[in-house]
Enzyme design. Structure first.
Site, PDB file in Angstrom:
ATOM      1  N   ASN A  10       0.876  -1.174   0.000  1.00 52.38           N
ATOM      2  CA  ASN A  10       0.000   0.000   0.000  1.00 52.38           C
ATOM      3  C   ASN A  10       0.914   1.226   0.000  1.00 52.38           C
ATOM      4  O   ASN A  10       1.471   1.580   1.034  1.00 52.38           O
ATOM      5  CB  ASN A  10      -0.881  -0.041   1.264  1.00 52.38           C
ATOM      6  CG  ASN A  10      -1.714   1.223   1.435  1.00 52.38           C
ATOM      7  OD1 ASN A  10      -1.792   2.049   0.531  1.00 52.38           O
ATOM      8  ND2 ASN A  10      -2.330   1.369   2.599  1.00 52.38           N
ATOM      9  N   TRP A  11       1.054   1.819  -1.184  1.00 51.12           N
ATOM     10  CA  TRP A  11       2.015   2.924  -1.312  1.00 51.12           C
ATOM     11  C   TRP A  11       1.482   4.218  -0.697  1.00 51.12           C
ATOM     12  O   TRP A  11       2.221   5.187  -0.573  1.00 51.12           O
ATOM     13  CB  TRP A  11       2.368   3.160  -2.780  1.00 51.12           C
ATOM     14  CG  TRP A  11       3.127   2.044  -3.435  1.00 51.12           C
ATOM     15  CD1 TRP A  11       3.419   0.805  -2.896  1.00 51.12           C
ATOM     16  CD2 TRP A  11       3.701   2.048  -4.751  1.00 51.12           C
ATOM     17  NE1 TRP A  11       4.130   0.061  -3.803  1.00 51.12           N
ATOM     18  CE2 TRP A  11       4.321   0.791  -4.955  1.00 51.12           C
ATOM     19  CE3 TRP A  11       3.746   2.980  -5.793  1.00 51.12           C
ATOM     20  CZ2 TRP A  11       4.980   0.457  -6.139  1.00 51.12           C
ATOM     21  CZ3 TRP A  11       4.401   2.649  -6.977  1.00 51.12           C
ATOM     22  CH2 TRP A  11       5.011   1.411  -7.145  1.00 51.12           C
ATOM     23  N   LYS A  12       0.192   4.251  -0.387  1.00 49.70           N
ATOM     24  CA  LYS A  12      -0.432   5.464   0.169  1.00 49.70           C
ATOM     25  C   LYS A  12      -0.163   6.670  -0.743  1.00 49.70           C
ATOM     26  O   LYS A  12      -0.057   6.494  -1.952  1.00 49.70           O
ATOM     27  CB  LYS A  12       0.037   5.686   1.608  1.00 49.70           C
ATOM     28  CG  LYS A  12      -0.152   4.438   2.466  1.00 49.70           C
ATOM     29  CD  LYS A  12      -0.023   4.685   3.925  1.00 49.70           C
ATOM     30  CE  LYS A  12      -0.271   3.369   4.665  1.00 49.70           C
ATOM     31  NZ  LYS A  12      -0.254   3.507   6.097  1.00 49.70           N
ATOM     32  N   HIS A  98      -9.643   1.619   4.563  1.00 51.39           N
ATOM     33  CA  HIS A  98      -8.394   1.785   5.324  1.00 51.39           C
ATOM     34  C   HIS A  98      -8.642   2.767   6.464  1.00 51.39           C
ATOM     35  O   HIS A  98      -9.396   3.723   6.313  1.00 51.39           O
ATOM     36  CB  HIS A  98      -7.280   2.291   4.401  1.00 51.39           C
ATOM     37  CG  HIS A  98      -5.942   2.245   5.055  1.00 51.39           C
ATOM     38  ND1 HIS A  98      -5.542   3.199   5.960  1.00 51.39           N
ATOM     39  CD2 HIS A  98      -4.933   1.344   4.977  1.00 51.39           C
ATOM     40  CE1 HIS A  98      -4.332   2.880   6.397  1.00 51.39           C
ATOM     41  NE2 HIS A  98      -3.943   1.759   5.822  1.00 51.39           N
ATOM     42  N   GLU A 100      -7.001   5.117   7.559  1.00 57.47           N
ATOM     43  CA  GLU A 100      -6.712   6.524   7.227  1.00 57.47           C
ATOM     44  C   GLU A 100      -7.881   7.158   6.488  1.00 57.47           C
ATOM     45  O   GLU A 100      -8.153   8.350   6.649  1.00 57.47           O
ATOM     46  CB  GLU A 100      -5.401   6.607   6.424  1.00 57.47           C
ATOM     47  CG  GLU A 100      -4.202   6.358   7.333  1.00 57.47           C
ATOM     48  CD  GLU A 100      -2.984   5.749   6.670  1.00 57.47           C
ATOM     49  OE1 GLU A 100      -2.913   5.715   5.426  1.00 57.47           O
ATOM     50  OE2 GLU A 100      -2.085   5.300   7.406  1.00 57.47           O
ATOM     51  N   GLU A 168      -5.689  -4.459  10.442  1.00 56.18           N
ATOM     52  CA  GLU A 168      -4.645  -3.465  10.681  1.00 56.18           C
ATOM     53  C   GLU A 168      -4.957  -2.679  11.956  1.00 56.18           C
ATOM     54  O   GLU A 168      -5.767  -1.748  11.927  1.00 56.18           O
ATOM     55  CB  GLU A 168      -4.576  -2.479   9.507  1.00 56.18           C
ATOM     56  CG  GLU A 168      -4.270  -3.130   8.176  1.00 56.18           C
ATOM     57  CD  GLU A 168      -3.680  -2.131   7.184  1.00 56.18           C
ATOM     58  OE1 GLU A 168      -2.587  -2.388   6.684  1.00 56.18           O
ATOM     59  OE2 GLU A 168      -4.308  -1.097   6.931  1.00 56.18           O
ATOM     60  N   GLY A 174       2.353   2.512  10.762  1.00 57.11           N
ATOM     61  CA  GLY A 174       3.382   3.544  10.632  1.00 57.11           C
ATOM     62  C   GLY A 174       4.077   3.904  11.939  1.00 57.11           C
ATOM     63  O   GLY A 174       4.792   4.900  12.002  1.00 57.11           O
ATOM     64  N   SER A 214       3.051  -1.822  10.415  1.00 54.24           N
ATOM     65  CA  SER A 214       4.484  -1.942  10.725  1.00 54.24           C
ATOM     66  C   SER A 214       5.058  -3.322  10.428  1.00 54.24           C
ATOM     67  O   SER A 214       5.907  -3.813  11.163  1.00 54.24           O
ATOM     68  CB  SER A 214       4.760  -1.538  12.174  1.00 54.24           C
ATOM     69  OG  SER A 214       4.431  -0.162  12.365  1.00 54.24           O
ATOM     70  N   GLY A 235       2.735  -1.011   4.237  1.00 57.48           N
ATOM     71  CA  GLY A 235       2.798   0.403   3.880  1.00 57.48           C
ATOM     72  C   GLY A 235       4.232   0.843   3.674  1.00 57.48           C
ATOM     73  O   GLY A 235       4.829   0.635   2.614  1.00 57.48           O
ATOM     74  N   GLY A 236       4.814   1.429   4.709  1.00 59.88           N
ATOM     75  CA  GLY A 236       6.167   1.995   4.620  1.00 59.88           C
ATOM     76  C   GLY A 236       7.189   1.084   3.955  1.00 59.88           C
ATOM     77  O   GLY A 236       7.943   1.522   3.071  1.00 59.88           O
TER      78      GLY A 236
END
Ligand code: PGA
Length: 254
Positions: A10-12, A98, A100, A168, A174, A214, A235-236
């Site tokens: 998930n590159w966001k 998600h 976010e 999640e 993150g 994470s 993600g990251g």
């Protein structure tokens, strides 16, 4: 029960055209080196990179996904993107609900469910995200919250073929913090039970439940080895091909 592991990035809201193309190419090259890997790969870049990344992935087994969609096929919805448009760009998946988006855009579980229905109609698979906040975890409400989110966000027409669940914990996203592997397994097993009640045992046994929050090369092997964890939503660490592939390497043998 054989569920194919899904390693999803998930590159966001990250990446301009040049770096998005470079990252996708690197992932495609590395996945090709695996030959016939025992898992599936997915990358979900921002909307602006979808067609560029699609080109960069050409000839590879890496699937393309988006990070959200509208509930309508087309129309007067300024700034929105429809599931049909995503399909047209070469997407086969879309991440929905998600945390976010639930937080930044006030998306309710009822809306997430409508989005999933719209995604199915366009021929997309939905990655439906759920997870508790830190306060909910501290109050001992993790399973209650996740069960309610599953019941409300997952359509009755969901199947193991058109839906993936991503657990999640909001406080793990993150932050570098993760639940213990025992805690993750407990929640995933509980989610599978709720899915069984809602969609039947067959779907529950076959539906993939990803862990996200994470996930890194250092903790992936432990998380991905859990019986009810069927992959990761990353993600990251998905923004660096070497980290993304190192996570995959812990489960996707050549
Ligand atoms: P993270 O994000 O890996 O950076 O924690 C995961 C996600 O939000 O999907």
């Amino acid at each position: 029960m054989s569920r194919k592991i899904l390693i999803a990035g998930n590159w966001k809201m990250n990446g301009l055209l040049a770096d998005g193309a470079a990252l996708a190419k690197e992932v495609a090259v590395e996945v090709k080196k695996l030959g016939k890997p025992e898992c599936e790969f997915l990358v979900c870049p921002p909307f602006t990179l979808l067609t560029t990344v699609k080109k960069a992935l050409r000839g590879s087994k890496v699937a393309l996904g988006a990070q959200d969609c509208h509930i309508a096929e087309k129309g007067a919805h300024t700034g929105d993107i429809s599931p049909l448009m995503l399909k047209d760009c070469g997407c086969s998946y879309v991440i929905l609900g998600h945390s976010e988006r639930r937080a930044d855009h006030h998306e309710s579980s009822a809306l997430v469910r409508q989005k999933a229905e719209a995604a199915y109609k366009a021929g997309l698979k939905a990655v439906i995200c759920i997870g508790e906040t830190e306060a909910e975890r501290d109050a001992g409400k993790t399973i209650e919250v996740c069960s309610a989110q599953i019941k409300e966000s997952v359509p009755d027409s969901a199947t193991a073929a058109n839906t993936v669940i991503a657990y999640e914990p909001v406080w793990a996203i993150g932050t570098g913090k993760t639940p213990t592997t025992d805690d993750v397994e407990e929640v995933h097993a509980a989610i599978r039970k709720v899915i069984a009640k809602k969609l039947g045992k067959g779907n529950a046994n076959k539906m993939r439940i990803l862990y996200g929050g994470s996930m890194k090369p250092a903790n992936a092997a432990g998380l991905l080895a859990l019986p009810n964890v069927d992959g990761g939503l990353i993600g990251g660490a998905s923004l660096k091909a070497s980290d993304f592939m190192a996570i995959a390497a812990s489960v996707c043998k050549k």
